[in-house]
Design an enzyme around this catalytic site. Structure first.
Site, PDB file in Angstrom:
ATOM      1  NE  ARG A  61      -0.576   4.899  -2.588  1.00 44.31           N
ATOM      2  CZ  ARG A  61       0.189   4.105  -3.349  1.00 44.31           C
ATOM      3  NH1 ARG A  61      -0.218   2.903  -3.666  1.00 44.31           N
ATOM      4  NH2 ARG A  61       1.362   4.512  -3.771  1.00 44.31           N
ATOM      5  CE1 TYR A  62      -5.761   2.749  -0.715  1.00 42.92           C
ATOM      6  CE2 TYR A  62      -3.889   1.283  -0.424  1.00 42.92           C
ATOM      7  CZ  TYR A  62      -4.780   1.941  -1.253  1.00 42.92           C
ATOM      8  OH  TYR A  62      -4.671   1.804  -2.605  1.00 42.92           O
ATOM      9  NE  ARG A  65      -5.175  -2.041   2.538  1.00 43.77           N
ATOM     10  CZ  ARG A  65      -6.198  -1.231   2.247  1.00 43.77           C
ATOM     11  NH1 ARG A  65      -6.775  -0.530   3.197  1.00 43.77           N
ATOM     12  NH2 ARG A  65      -6.614  -1.110   1.004  1.00 43.77           N
ATOM     13  CB  CYS A  74      13.547  -9.485  -6.983  1.00 39.65           C
ATOM     14  SG  CYS A  74      12.143  -8.535  -6.372  1.00 39.65           S
ATOM     15  CB  CYS A  78       9.533  -9.325 -13.374  1.00 39.50           C
ATOM     16  SG  CYS A  78       9.407 -10.505 -12.020  1.00 39.50           S
ATOM     17  CB  CYS A  81      10.106  -4.754 -12.340  1.00 36.42           C
ATOM     18  SG  CYS A  81      10.083  -4.230 -10.609  1.00 36.42           S
ATOM     19  NE  ARG A  83       7.227  -0.313  -5.045  1.00 36.10           N
ATOM     20  CZ  ARG A  83       6.335  -1.144  -4.513  1.00 36.10           C
ATOM     21  NH1 ARG A  83       6.538  -2.440  -4.524  1.00 36.10           N
ATOM     22  NH2 ARG A  83       5.245  -0.684  -3.941  1.00 36.10           N
ATOM     23  CG  ASP A 240       1.400   0.049 -11.966  1.00 33.87           C
ATOM     24  OD1 ASP A 240       0.276   0.576 -11.949  1.00 33.87           O
ATOM     25  OD2 ASP A 240       1.795  -0.736 -11.083  1.00 33.87           O
ATOM     26  CG  ASP A 277      -1.497   1.420  -7.774  1.00 36.17           C
ATOM     27  OD1 ASP A 277      -1.725   2.456  -7.120  1.00 36.17           O
ATOM     28  OD2 ASP A 277      -1.019   0.389  -7.283  1.00 36.17           O
ATOM     29  CE  LYS A 284      -2.504  -2.166  -4.749  1.00 34.03           C
ATOM     30  NZ  LYS A 284      -2.136  -1.455  -3.516  1.00 34.03           N
TER      31      LYS A 284
HETATM   32  C1  LIG Z   1      -1.314  -1.839  -2.710  1.00 32.59           C
HETATM   33  C2  LIG Z   1      -1.030  -1.187  -1.447  1.00 32.59           C
HETATM   34  C3  LIG Z   1      -1.565  -1.678  -0.251  1.00 32.59           C
HETATM   35  C4  LIG Z   1      -2.423  -2.917  -0.186  1.00 32.59           C
HETATM   36  O1  LIG Z   1      -3.661  -2.693  -0.759  1.00 32.59           O
HETATM   37  P1  LIG Z   1      -4.761  -3.848  -0.687  1.00 32.59           P
HETATM   38  O2  LIG Z   1      -5.845  -3.310  -1.544  1.00 32.59           O
HETATM   39  O3  LIG Z   1      -5.128  -4.011   0.738  1.00 32.59           O
HETATM   40  O4  LIG Z   1      -4.142  -5.093  -1.222  1.00 32.59           O
HETATM   41  C5  LIG Z   1      -1.282  -1.002   0.899  1.00 32.59           C
HETATM   42  N1  LIG Z   1      -0.514   0.095   0.902  1.00 32.59           N
HETATM   43  C6  LIG Z   1       0.003   0.600  -0.232  1.00 32.59           C
HETATM   44  C7  LIG Z   1       0.825   1.812  -0.167  1.00 32.59           C
HETATM   45  C8  LIG Z   1      -0.234  -0.024  -1.453  1.00 32.59           C
HETATM   46  O5  LIG Z   1       0.287   0.469  -2.561  1.00 32.59           O
HETATM   47  S1  SF4 Z   2       7.864  -7.348 -10.513  1.00 29.03           S
HETATM   48 FE1  SF4 Z   2       9.730  -6.335  -9.701  1.00 29.03          FE
HETATM   49  S2  SF4 Z   2       9.468  -6.296  -7.476  1.00 29.03           S
HETATM   50 FE2  SF4 Z   2       7.983  -7.792  -8.302  1.00 29.03          FE
HETATM   51  S3  SF4 Z   2       9.048  -9.766  -8.203  1.00 29.03           S
HETATM   52 FE3  SF4 Z   2       9.426  -8.952 -10.242  1.00 29.03          FE
HETATM   53  S4  SF4 Z   2      11.381  -7.849 -10.080  1.00 29.03           S
HETATM   54 FE4  SF4 Z   2      10.613  -8.171  -7.984  1.00 29.03          FE
END
Ligand SMILES: *Cc1c(COP(=O)(O)O)cnc(C)c1O
Ligand code: SF4
Length: 328
Positions: A61-62, A65, A74, A78, A81, A83, A240, A277, A284
């Site tokens: 996305r960036y 990184r 996991c 949670c 979550c 995801r 989220d 996000d 973000k």
């Molecule tokens: C959150 C995220 C990151 C990390 O973002 P930081 O602001 O550097 O912590 C990198 N890539 C993706 C796709 C993300 O969702």
């Molecule tokens: S929020 Fe979801 S991905 Fe993160 S630790 Fe908990 S269960 Fe795992």
């Protein structure tokens, strides 16, 4: 409005014991009836991973990184979550990992590889060490970051896994997911000490959750305790809007109010950035006035890192979120 996916309840013995004495922990891990309810305030694609995924298990996305998702498992589930739709999907294959690392190696502008998931610290130690060694072998990658909640889910296992992170060429940063000071048990503190002992730099991330930590007092206690343990609070995430998580949501205005109060009373070391996000994969942003402004319809206008503007629809009114004393 999408129907929430039922997420099986999953707690480790450590969490089960902790949940019995901490309402804040119980609320995060014990399944609740509210989870099966869809809400008009849910968003179909709360963070938009799919829009930015060039290869399976890789999110880019960036420019500088990438996120690598080697496992979607996991050690516990949670309830909030975001995801949850993908949790438990399994691991990347050897071929998928090779393709993802080739993608990184071919793009020298990528300076940081972030292992997330799922929880990458749950990978077999030899596999995790081998993956990190392959990341170390890409000269343009200076930082290997790992996001984990294992020190909270299963601290003894996290303590054993720490050795796999022992210093390589790329700096090792670990972002530990912690939401309440009750999670910082003696066992979890020992796991954090083991990660520091392995040479990792530690930061934390916290999700703002109704009935768990949505008060100035609770968050102050958590962030102070983390700093005392050598962990810099990095991000406080606005929750989220995944289906089935409405009962955990805190209105954005309330989150901003809490941050405002924290700013006056906490050391800069203890203050994380409050992060939103943007739905649809736009990235973000800090939930500050520089990026977020109230819109006429009761929602918000959010400015993405690339300068584009996005609507963030109105939250559920505060009255529909569960008050702390309503927690189990
Ligand atoms: C959150 C995220 C990151 C990390 O973002 P930081 O602001 O550097 O912590 C990198 N890539 C993706 C796709 C993300 O969702
Ligand atoms: S929020 Fe979801 S991905 Fe993160 S630790 Fe908990 S269960 Fe795992």
């Amino acid at each position: 409005m999408s129907t929430p996916r039922a997420l099986p309840e999953s707690l480790t013995p450590h969490l089960r014991a902790l949940a019995a004495r901490s309402p804040a922990v119980a609320r995060q891990f014990v399944a609740a009836a509210e989870e099966s309810m869809a809400s008009p305030f849910d968003l179909a694609d709360p963070i938009g991973d799919a829009a930015k995924s060039p290869l399976p298990g890789l999110v880019h996305r960036y420019p500088d990184r990438v996120l690598l998702l080697p496992t979607m498992a996991c050690a516990a589930h949670c309830r909030f979550c975001f995801r949850r739709d993908r949790l438990g999907e399994g691991r990347m294959t050897a071929a998928e990992i090779a393709a993802a690392l080739d993608y990184v190696a071919a793009r020298p502008q990528i300076h940081e590889v972030i292992l997330s998931g799922g929880d990458p610290l749950t990978l077999p130690a030899a596999e995790l060490a081998a993956l990190l060694a392959r990341i170390d072998a890409i000269p343009s990658v200076e930082v290997a970051r790992l996001h984990t909640r294992l020190p909270v889910h299963d601290p003894a296992r996290a303590r054993r896994a720490a050795a796999a992170l022992a210093a390589g060429r790329a700096a090792r940063w670990v972002a530990v997911h912690v939401n309440h000071a009750d999670e910082l048990t003696a066992e979890t503190r020992a796991a954090l000490a083991a990660l520091r002992g392995a040479g990792c730099f530690l930061v934390s991330q916290t999700v703002l959750l109704a009935g768990v930590n949505d008060s100035v007092e609770t968050l102050s206690a958590l962030f102070r305790a983390l700093v005392a343990l050598g962990v810099k609070p990095y991000y406080l995430h606005h929750p989220d809007r995944a289906a089935g998580t409405e009962h955990f949501r805190v209105p954005l205005a309330r989150g901003r109010e809490i941050m405002e109060s924290l700013r006056g009373g906490l050391s800069g070391l203890a203050l994380p950035a409050y992060i939103l996000d943007i739905p649809g994969g736009h990235g973000k942003v800090w939930a500050t006035d520089a990026f977020v402004a109230p819109a006429a319809d009761g929602g918000w206008n959010v400015r993405a890192p690339d300068g584009s503007l996005h609507p963030y629809p109105a939250d559920a009114p505060a009255a529909t979120t569960v008050a702390p004393d309503g927690a189990k």
